[in-house]
Motif scaffolding. Structure first.
Motif, short mmCIF file in Angstrom:
data_model
loop_
_atom_site.label_atom_id
_atom_site.label_comp_id
_atom_site.label_asym_id
_atom_site.label_seq_id
_atom_site.Cartn_x
_atom_site.Cartn_y
_atom_site.Cartn_z
N LEU A 49 44.28 38.55 38.08
CA LEU A 49 42.88 38.43 37.66
C LEU A 49 42.52 36.95 37.58
O LEU A 49 43.18 36.18 36.87
N LEU A 59 39.59 40.31 41.10
CA LEU A 59 40.74 41.15 40.75
C LEU A 59 41.45 41.56 42.04
O LEU A 59 40.82 42.07 42.97
N GLY A 77 36.58 40.65 32.71
CA GLY A 77 37.66 41.01 33.62
C GLY A 77 38.68 41.93 32.98
O GLY A 77 39.13 42.91 33.59
N VAL A 92 34.40 37.22 38.46
CA VAL A 92 35.68 37.89 38.25
C VAL A 92 36.24 38.28 39.61
O VAL A 92 35.53 38.89 40.43
N TYR A 142 33.32 40.52 41.41
CA TYR A 142 32.40 40.94 40.37
C TYR A 142 31.63 39.72 39.87
O TYR A 142 32.23 38.70 39.52
N VAL A 192 39.26 34.43 36.75
CA VAL A 192 37.94 34.42 36.11
C VAL A 192 37.44 32.99 36.03
O VAL A 192 38.22 32.03 36.02
N ALA A 235 46.36 37.01 34.25
CA ALA A 235 45.03 36.41 34.28
C ALA A 235 45.16 34.90 34.42
O ALA A 235 46.08 34.28 33.86
#
Length: 372
Positions: free
Chosen positions: A71, A88, A119, A86, A98, A73, A133
């Motif tokens: 992930l 993924l 996220g 975001v 996203y 962000v 992340a």
């Protein structure tokens, strides 16, 4: 193979209209109609087994469980607006992009926190247990890893919300990466703050009206309600407790046949409507005002108001009288109602107890003299 009588219908000589056209069109083909036999369950099982693609099946479950989703962000804050991006990536290479636009003013650190929380929320809905992340914000990574301590109240609330989300994952690691390696997430965050976000069809777009931590301050306290008209029915239907007075107990048992308790909610059987939900006084007053003067309310009359509440599926004993009292107290209803022409007080006629009990006399004069 069919279970419809097509052979008998198309083979009749007296067919007409559209059936004749279909019979002529199908006549050039060698069509045989046979009744469809019963389908055995083993045939369906064999069909599913033979036609199931093997690549969709998981080859090695133990290896997939050990792999983690990635992930990335990033958040951005400008004078024109704030947003988050975001990115993924699944272990098999599936990618989700996203873009999130904020409907409120946010600092750069708050935008970074919103991006991370958004996220993790998406990953939680996908039921992913292992996640790695990455963010280019030193503050967010330090707070998430426990290296820094929050000094502002907003940062403390974001950290508390992050820890609540962290408990739902099996493994969650937040690492710091350079901005150059987080280029795609940075592009998505800038796209969220741009003016042509709606025209983009390749990226999932969402809007956040208020900060995520705005709902943290609201505490849902289940206060005990005061005894009301529903309390005797609930005590009898749930705990089999009756009033001490034998007459009241007999009356309660008789009336309780039309009530039912489902999931701690009391319902009443109606003659011409489905089960009506019983409301306590506070909820009844709110429902009454919402139907009368709410968003869809048009300040209807008392009778229409009570019937509309019944059609909506609500009930309490004083429904009609409460509707009458509300319409009478409504300021707009009084200002825009038709003007009443009736006298303010009832008229009383003066009658005599017997004939000629009252005499009236009028004096006219002096009269002019007539000629002749």
């Amino acid at each position: 193979l069919t279970d419809k009588p097509l052979k008998q219908v198309l083979g009749k000589p007296d067919t007409s209209g559209r059936l004749v056209k279909w019979s002529v069109e199908l006549g050039e083909y060698d069509v045989k109609f046979e009744a469809r036999p019963a389908i055995k369950s083993q045939v369906l099982a064999d069909f599913v087994g033979d036609n199931t693609p093997m690549e969709c099946m998981e080859e090695n479950p133990s290896e997939s469980k050990r792999e983690s989703w990635k992930l990335s962000v990033d958040g951005s804050s400008y004078t024109t607006g704030s947003g988050a991006g975001v990115l993924l990536v699944s272990p098999s290479g599936w990618t989700l992009e996203y873009a999130l636009r904020f409907g409120f003013k946010a600092t750069n650190n708050e935008a970074e926190w919103e991006a991370l929380i958004a996220g993790l929320t998406i990953v939680k809905h996908l039921e992913v247990q292992r996640i790695e992340a990455s963010s280019d914000s030193q503050l967010v990574v330090g707070l998430a890893g426990g290296e820094y301590e929050p000094r502002e109240d907003s940062m403390a609330k974001y950290l508390s919300h992050f820890q609540n989300l962290k408990s739902t994952f099996e493994i969650l690691r937040v690492t710091k990466i350079p901005r150059a390696e987080n280029a795609r997430a940075d592009q998505l965050s800038k796209l969220a703050t741009g003016g042509e976000l709606e025209k983009n069809q390749a990226v999932l777009i969402d809007y956040l009206d208020r900060p995520t931590i705005s709902g943290v301050d609201v505490m849902d306290v289940d206060l005990p309600q005061e005894p009301n008209w529903m309390t005797p029915f609930i005590n009898w239907l749930r705990d089999a407790i009756l009033p001490e007075d034998p007459a009241e107990a007999r009356k309660l048992v008789y009336r309780a046949n039309r009530f039912q308790l489902r999931d701690k909610i009391l319902y009443k059987r109606s003659f011409s409507f489905p089960w009506l939900r019983c409301l306590p006084p506070l909820e009844a007053d709110y429902a009454l005002r919402e139907v009368h003067e709410g968003v869809c309310g048009n300040h209807t009359g008392r009778r229409t108001l009570s019937h509309k509440l019944l059609r909506q599926g609500y009930y309490w004993p004083t429904l009609h009288q409460d509707a009458v009292d509300l319409v009478r107290r409504c300021d707009k209803c009084q200002r825009n109602a038709n003007i009443s022409r009736r006298p303010s007080q009832p008229l009383t006629s003066i009658t005599a107890p017997w004939p000629f009990a009252q005499w009236g006399m009028d004096f006219v004069g002096p009269l002019p003299m007539a000629k002749g």
